[in-house]
Design a protein around this motif. Structure first.
Motif, PDB file in Angstrom:
ATOM      1  N   LEU A  58       5.105  36.676  43.117  1.00 27.73           N
ATOM      2  CA  LEU A  58       6.061  37.007  42.058  1.00 27.73           C
ATOM      3  C   LEU A  58       5.631  38.298  41.384  1.00 27.73           C
ATOM      4  N   THR A  59       6.594  39.123  41.076  1.00 27.29           N
ATOM      5  CA  THR A  59       6.285  40.376  40.385  1.00 27.29           C
ATOM      6  C   THR A  59       7.091  40.430  39.095  1.00 27.29           C
ATOM      7  N   ASN A  60       6.565  41.188  38.156  1.00 24.91           N
ATOM      8  CA  ASN A  60       7.306  41.343  36.897  1.00 24.91           C
ATOM      9  C   ASN A  60       6.883  42.637  36.209  1.00 24.91           C
ATOM     10  N   ALA A  61       7.675  43.016  35.230  1.00 25.54           N
ATOM     11  CA  ALA A  61       7.310  44.101  34.325  1.00 25.54           C
ATOM     12  C   ALA A  61       6.756  43.432  33.069  1.00 25.54           C
ATOM     13  N   ALA A  62       5.675  43.964  32.547  1.00 25.52           N
ATOM     14  CA  ALA A  62       5.053  43.328  31.382  1.00 25.52           C
ATOM     15  C   ALA A  62       4.498  44.383  30.441  1.00 25.52           C
ATOM     16  N   GLY A  63       4.360  43.989  29.193  1.00 23.29           N
ATOM     17  CA  GLY A  63       3.697  44.847  28.211  1.00 23.29           C
ATOM     18  C   GLY A  63       2.205  44.551  28.240  1.00 23.29           C
ATOM     19  N   GLY A  64       1.400  45.576  28.123  1.00 17.37           N
ATOM     20  CA  GLY A  64      -0.049  45.373  28.119  1.00 17.37           C
ATOM     21  C   GLY A  64      -0.535  45.051  26.714  1.00 17.37           C
ATOM     22  N   THR A  65      -1.251  43.941  26.583  1.00 18.89           N
ATOM     23  CA  THR A  65      -1.841  43.619  25.283  1.00 18.89           C
ATOM     24  C   THR A  65      -3.320  44.007  25.252  1.00 18.89           C
ATOM     25  N   ARG A  66      -3.856  44.390  26.410  1.00 18.11           N
ATOM     26  CA  ARG A  66      -5.235  44.888  26.471  1.00 18.11           C
ATOM     27  C   ARG A  66      -5.157  46.390  26.189  1.00 18.11           C
ATOM     28  N   PRO A  67      -5.834  46.835  25.135  1.00 18.63           N
ATOM     29  CA  PRO A  67      -5.624  48.227  24.690  1.00 18.63           C
ATOM     30  C   PRO A  67      -6.015  49.275  25.725  1.00 18.63           C
ATOM     31  N   THR A  68      -6.881  48.911  26.684  1.00 23.73           N
ATOM     32  CA  THR A  68      -7.300  49.913  27.677  1.00 23.73           C
ATOM     33  C   THR A  68      -6.292  50.069  28.816  1.00 23.73           C
ATOM     34  N   PHE A  69      -5.261  49.225  28.850  1.00 24.16           N
ATOM     35  CA  PHE A  69      -4.239  49.377  29.898  1.00 24.16           C
ATOM     36  C   PHE A  69      -3.445  50.660  29.672  1.00 24.16           C
ATOM     37  N   GLN A  70      -2.985  51.228  30.777  1.00 22.22           N
ATOM     38  CA  GLN A  70      -2.106  52.405  30.747  1.00 22.22           C
ATOM     39  C   GLN A  70      -0.776  52.002  31.369  1.00 22.22           C
ATOM     40  N   GLY A 104       3.903  34.275  28.853  1.00 20.45           N
ATOM     41  CA  GLY A 104       5.352  34.261  29.048  1.00 20.45           C
ATOM     42  C   GLY A 104       6.039  33.823  27.769  1.00 20.45           C
ATOM     43  N   LEU A 105       6.885  34.693  27.231  1.00 17.86           N
ATOM     44  CA  LEU A 105       7.626  34.397  26.003  1.00 17.86           C
ATOM     45  C   LEU A 105       9.117  34.347  26.301  1.00 17.86           C
ATOM     46  N   LEU A 106       9.878  33.778  25.367  1.00 17.13           N
ATOM     47  CA  LEU A 106      11.309  33.605  25.580  1.00 17.13           C
ATOM     48  C   LEU A 106      12.076  34.924  25.537  1.00 17.13           C
ATOM     49  N   GLY A 107      11.712  35.848  24.615  1.00 14.03           N
ATOM     50  CA  GLY A 107      12.511  37.056  24.421  1.00 14.03           C
ATOM     51  C   GLY A 107      13.855  36.687  23.805  1.00 14.03           C
ATOM     52  N   PRO A 108      14.870  37.575  23.841  1.00 17.27           N
ATOM     53  CA  PRO A 108      14.843  38.911  24.413  1.00 17.27           C
ATOM     54  C   PRO A 108      14.283  39.986  23.475  1.00 17.27           C
ATOM     55  N   GLU A 140       8.033  41.708  21.077  1.00 18.27           N
ATOM     56  CA  GLU A 140       7.180  41.045  20.098  1.00 18.27           C
ATOM     57  C   GLU A 140       6.945  41.947  18.881  1.00 18.27           C
ATOM     58  N   THR A 141       6.532  41.341  17.785  1.00 19.77           N
ATOM     59  CA  THR A 141       6.077  42.119  16.634  1.00 19.77           C
ATOM     60  C   THR A 141       4.601  42.461  16.852  1.00 19.77           C
ATOM     61  N   PRO A 142       4.103  43.485  16.169  1.00 13.82           N
ATOM     62  CA  PRO A 142       2.667  43.778  16.276  1.00 13.82           C
ATOM     63  C   PRO A 142       1.807  42.566  15.894  1.00 13.82           C
ATOM     64  N   ALA A 143       2.262  41.756  14.914  1.00  6.70           N
ATOM     65  CA  ALA A 143       1.473  40.574  14.534  1.00  6.70           C
ATOM     66  C   ALA A 143       1.434  39.562  15.682  1.00  6.70           C
ATOM     67  N   GLU A 144       2.553  39.415  16.375  1.00  8.72           N
ATOM     68  CA  GLU A 144       2.571  38.489  17.521  1.00  8.72           C
ATOM     69  C   GLU A 144       1.652  38.977  18.638  1.00  8.72           C
ATOM     70  N   ILE A 145       1.632  40.285  18.843  1.00  6.66           N
ATOM     71  CA  ILE A 145       0.741  40.838  19.888  1.00  6.66           C
ATOM     72  C   ILE A 145      -0.724  40.618  19.490  1.00  6.66           C
ATOM     73  N   ALA A 146      -1.034  40.814  18.203  1.00  9.88           N
ATOM     74  CA  ALA A 146      -2.410  40.553  17.743  1.00  9.88           C
ATOM     75  C   ALA A 146      -2.769  39.084  17.990  1.00  9.88           C
ATOM     76  N   MET A 147      -1.819  38.181  17.734  1.00  8.76           N
ATOM     77  CA  MET A 147      -2.048  36.752  17.981  1.00  8.76           C
ATOM     78  C   MET A 147      -2.278  36.502  19.472  1.00  8.76           C
TER      79      MET A 147
END
Ligand code: HPA
Length: 279
Positions: A110-122, A186-190, A193-200
């Motif tokens: 399975l493939t997907n597009a995702a946001g990186g929550t690890r700060p070193t990701f590009q 995996g979150l529901l969207g659409p 996320e908020t920055p607080a949710e990403i920190a969580m």
């Protein structure tokens, strides 16, 4: 009518179009659909021609099932998927994944597009999923269990198959494509996320966040299919980058990574096909 009869009706239509019995299933996420077009001896069916198949409304999700050969491996490929945020019930949204299993696939990538929550990701990095956090609050197995498909309480210890992950590492090395590894939330969207949710999510151990994949993996594991998954990190998640998130940008980054991603996927499918068929 039962889920099994729905699946079998869909399988009958697909079998009437292609003589191939696929052994590996592939799900292509946002902006990654081009891979399917390389399949040899392919047959393409729009989801609208497959009984009971839900149809996607998202730009960038073509909504076609491809059956064909990738490096000689018979594959069934979902080009575009439906998401819960479109309003599909979870058990409906995984119909395509279940179809891959019912067609004969014993492994699914399975493939997907995702946001990186690890700060070193590009943006453009690829991440092999080691595990997931299903934070949608929903599960596609809710409701009566079809015992002929799988158990009431499927084990999820090895949701992401270790051998398939090892083959991804080998494929990445062979294709000269660097990959990271991590946990996908995996979150529901659409809404993003908020920055607080990403920190969580970071404190919960997530390395990437997206709106797909987790329910498909649950349904596939329910049916005994071995799973591997790869994220294209299309953006840094909210709060980690100064710019607001935008779906067009997500798609554009996925498209820019396409050549690396397709090279890796082709090498991965070949190795998984050989492993599954004992070759
Ligand atoms: N968040 C959620 N889903 C996504 C993202 C994101 O940042 N990027 C691509 N899909």
């Amino acid at each position: 009518m039962s889920l099994i009869s729905h699946l079998d009706e869909a399988v009958a239509v697909i079998r009437s179009k292609s003589p191939l019995t696929p052994v590996v299933g592939v799900v292509l996420g946002s902006g990654l659909g081009a891979w399917a077009e390389r399949l040899e001896e392919h047959v393409v069916l729009p989801y609208s021609e497959i009984p009971f198949m839900p149809v996607s409304t998202v730009v960038g999700h073509a909504g076609k099932l491809w059956i064909g050969l990738a490096n000689g491996v018979p594959v069934a490929c979902l080009q575009g998927r439906v998401h819960l945020y479109e309003g599909h019930a979870p058990e409906r949204a995984v119909f395509g994944a279940r179809l891959l299993a019912r067609l004969g696939c014993r492994a699914a990538l399975l493939t997907n597009a995702a946001g990186g929550t690890r700060p070193t990701f590009q943006p453009g990095d690829l991440m092999l999923l080691r595990d997931h956090l299903n934070l949608t609050g929903q599960n596609p197995l809710v409701g009566p269990n079809e015992a002929a498909l799988g158990p009431r309480f499927p084990d999820m210890t090895h949701a992401y198959d270790r051998r398939i992950a090892a083959l991804a590492r080998e494929a990445a090395a062979d294709a000269g494509v660097p990959i990271h590894e991590g946990i996908y939330a995996g979150l529901l969207g659409p809404s993003y996320e908020t920055p607080a949710e990403i920190a969580m999510l970071r404190t919960l151990g997530a390395d990437a966040v997206g709106m797909s994949t987790v329910h498909e993996v649950i349904a596939l594991r329910h049916m005994g299919v071995r799973c591997g998954a790869m994220s294209c990190i299309t953006n840094l998640a909210a709060g980690l980058s100064p710019t607001p998130l935008d779906h067009a940008e997500v798609e554009a980054t996925a498209r820019d990574s396409r050549d690396r991603f397709t090279a890796l996927l082709s090498a991965w499918v070949k190795k998984v096909g050989a492993a599954i068929t004992g070759g």
